[in-house]
Write an enzyme that holds these catalytic residues in place. Structure first.
Site, PDB file in Angstrom:
ATOM      1  N   TRP A 146     -10.051  -0.067  -5.066  1.00 32.03           N
ATOM      2  CA  TRP A 146      -9.533   1.283  -4.795  1.00 32.03           C
ATOM      3  C   TRP A 146      -8.126   1.461  -5.390  1.00 32.03           C
ATOM      4  CZ3 TRP A 146     -11.310   5.799  -3.685  1.00 32.03           C
ATOM      5  CH2 TRP A 146     -10.591   6.735  -2.939  1.00 32.03           C
ATOM      6  N   LYS A 188       4.262   2.144  -2.302  1.00 29.99           N
ATOM      7  CA  LYS A 188       4.646   3.318  -3.103  1.00 29.99           C
ATOM      8  C   LYS A 188       6.097   3.688  -2.752  1.00 29.99           C
ATOM      9  CE  LYS A 188      -0.013   5.247  -1.993  1.00 29.99           C
ATOM     10  NZ  LYS A 188      -1.032   4.574  -2.716  1.00 29.99           N
ATOM     11  N   HIS A 220      -7.675  -6.028   0.603  1.00 23.92           N
ATOM     12  CA  HIS A 220      -6.436  -5.252   0.706  1.00 23.92           C
ATOM     13  C   HIS A 220      -5.616  -5.773   1.889  1.00 23.92           C
ATOM     14  CE1 HIS A 220      -4.025  -1.632   0.186  1.00 23.92           C
ATOM     15  NE2 HIS A 220      -4.228  -1.258   1.437  1.00 23.92           N
ATOM     16  N   SER A 240       0.820  -1.206   0.000  1.00 22.14           N
ATOM     17  CA  SER A 240       0.000   0.000   0.000  1.00 22.14           C
ATOM     18  C   SER A 240       0.862   1.268   0.000  1.00 22.14           C
ATOM     19  CB  SER A 240      -0.942  -0.067   1.205  1.00 22.14           C
ATOM     20  OG  SER A 240      -2.117   0.629   0.920  1.00 22.14           O
TER      21      SER A 240
HETATM   22  C1  GTR Z   1      -5.533   4.518   1.610  1.00 15.72           C
HETATM   23  C2  GTR Z   1      -4.934   5.324   0.496  1.00 15.72           C
HETATM   24  C3  GTR Z   1      -4.186   4.425  -0.428  1.00 15.72           C
HETATM   25  C4  GTR Z   1      -3.288   3.436   0.295  1.00 15.72           C
HETATM   26  C5  GTR Z   1      -3.865   2.961   1.617  1.00 15.72           C
HETATM   27  C6  GTR Z   1      -2.894   2.287   2.572  1.00 15.72           C
HETATM   28  O1  GTR Z   1      -6.340   5.219   2.447  1.00 15.72           O
HETATM   29  O2  GTR Z   1      -5.976   5.966  -0.173  1.00 15.72           O
HETATM   30  O3  GTR Z   1      -3.471   5.182  -1.384  1.00 15.72           O
HETATM   31  O4  GTR Z   1      -2.024   3.927   0.455  1.00 15.72           O
HETATM   32  O5  GTR Z   1      -4.461   3.977   2.320  1.00 15.72           O
HETATM   33  O6  GTR Z   1      -1.733   2.661   2.679  1.00 15.72           O
HETATM   34  O7  GTR Z   1      -3.351   1.362   3.261  1.00 15.72           O
END
Ligand code: GTR
Length: 422
Positions: free
Chosen positions: A353, A266, A403, A262
């Site tokens: 997402w 990045k 996720h 997540s």
């Molecule tokens: C979310 C965000 C994502 C992702 C995620 C995470 O809220 O929108 O880009 O990075 O968090 O890190 O779990």
């Protein structure tokens, strides 16, 4: 992290005017509405020259890194800073004799006000030579990745949101092992790999003012539109852990796989793009600002991420929120910066997402750069079915489920490492 289900997100969107807030742009989850877009070509230089060989790509790489620094993540300070590695604890027989476990603090000698990065490192005892290693930051402290009782609780700022196990942004015993399922340490060790992790908040606590207590407080330049953001800081921290790993004789520092989930995915991509000491990169559901193409209108968008998490990026990034087509780069070029090294991009079907298809297409669009090196990246594949890994030097899967980082994901990463990094 809480993920809003599309219906709830819509309700909030409708309520925003009543709350006096600017309405949030709705998220699109309909492939038919993604629209058309033109991606910048990684193989055309700023002056319009077509890149046809690795030597010219090396020059183009520098241009692209600069474009990502100027427009997306900010400029990583090049100044070398003095590090001091302190081994706090060694357990020669951790996890029932499976590992040598070390806890190391990376101190910043010239900045005693900064907290150290506390690294937790497991090395397989069975290793006959320096071990290849998976390196990834964790979300809630080293005590979260394992149930072992003798890992000290992190004393740093932690989010109250994660699992609701912290009080006033401090970890409690309830957090011990909270994310252990994401870190199958014993499986990794049994396959002959070491595992290194540290809490991402050691480098910068993840909230808008968090930079005041992190590395950006001493190495940042807040007046600049390309000042680095938190993702840049986390990526920098990964390179500092690499600095340590290079000094540890138990580790094969030519075989470090940098990975992240997540937002930390990045950071892992940006770390791998900048620091070629990383032998391979693994992006687990990194989504917008990670592996997913920014120009696709699907799931999280540049507008949404730069509004909700401006501290992750450089200030200039937000200026593209309503004109993403003018962003001089797109995320396939970040992926291309990993070439010719192995790259794994993973999505989860329950995490729309993050735009699974957009992550896959990011990999597809990096293909030509791998080809320059005579490598096949993903190869000629179309978007695969669920739980069907594809690709060669670049690999991809779309796992069923939410996720997360699961045993399924790790099984693919271990195979990828065996085949391409070992
Ligand atoms: C979310 C965000 C994502 C992702 C995620 C995470 O809220 O929108 O880009 O990075 O968090 O890190 O779990």
């Amino acid at each position: 992290m809480t993920r809003l289900i599309p219906g709830l997100a819509l309700l909030i969107t409708l309520l925003q005017p009543a709350l006096g807030q600017a309405p949030e742009p709705p998220a699109n989850y309909d492939e038919a509405r993604v629209g058309t877009y033109t991606l910048p070509d990684p193989l055309v230089s700023k002056t319009g020259k077509r890149i046809t060989n690795p030597a010219d790509w090396q020059k183009r790489r520098i241009e692209l890194l600069q474009l990502f620094a100027d427009n997306v993540y900010g400029q990583t300070p090049s100044r070398a800073i003095k590090l001091r590695f302190q081994v706090n604890n060694v357990d020669p027989s951790a996890l029932n004799g499976l590992a040598t476990r070390k806890q190391i603090s990376i101190f910043f000698a010239d900045y005693p006000q900064l907290p150290p990065i506390d690294v937790l490192l497991y090395v397989p005892k069975s290793a006959k030579k320096p071990a290849p290693v998976f390196l990834g930051l964790n979300f809630c402290g080293n005590h979260c990745v394992t149930t072992e009782a003798d890992i000290p609780l992190s004393t740093r700022w932690v989010s109250n949101v994660i699992g609701e196990v912290s009080v006033n942004n401090r970890a409690t015993e309830k957090a011990r092992g909270l994310q252990a399922t994401r870190w199958p340490i014993e499986t990794v060790l049994k396959r002959g790999y070491a595992l290194a992790t540290a809490y991402y908040g050691d480098i910068e606590p993840d909230y808008p003012q968090g930079w005041h207590t992190g590395i950006r407080s001493v190495l940042g330049d807040t007046t600049n539109a390309s000042n680095w953001g938190a993702i840049g800081a986390w990526a920098w921290g990964l390179s500092r852990i690499m600095d340590y790993l290079q000094t540890d004789p138990a580790i094969d520092s030519k075989r470090v796989l940098v990975m992240g989930h997540s937002r930390i995915g990045k950071a892992a991509l940006w770390a791998g793009a900048q620091d070629t000491r990383f032998a391979a990169v693994i992006s687990n559901e990194s989504g917008e600002g990670g592996a997913a193409l920014a120009r696709r209108w699907y799931g999280e968008t540049l507008e949404r991420i730069s509004t909700h998490f401006p501290h992750w990026f450089c200030p200039r990034y937000t200026t593209y929120s309503k004109r993403v087509a003018e962003l001089p780069v797109d995320q396939h070029e970040l992926l291309a910066l990993i070439a010719p090294r192995p790259l794994y991009i993973a999505s989860a079907d329950g995490d729309q997402w993050s735009d699974p298809r957009g992550e896959f297409l990011g990999g597809v669009e990096a293909e030509d750069v791998y080809r320059l090196y005579g490598k096949t990246g993903l190869g000629p594949v179309s978007f695969p079915g669920l739980n069907e890994p594809v690709g060669q030097t670049v690999r991809y899967h779309n796992r069923s489920g939410k996720h997360d980082v699961t045993d399924y994901d790790w099984a693919q990463y271990l195979r990828f490492a065996d085949e391409l990094v070992r």
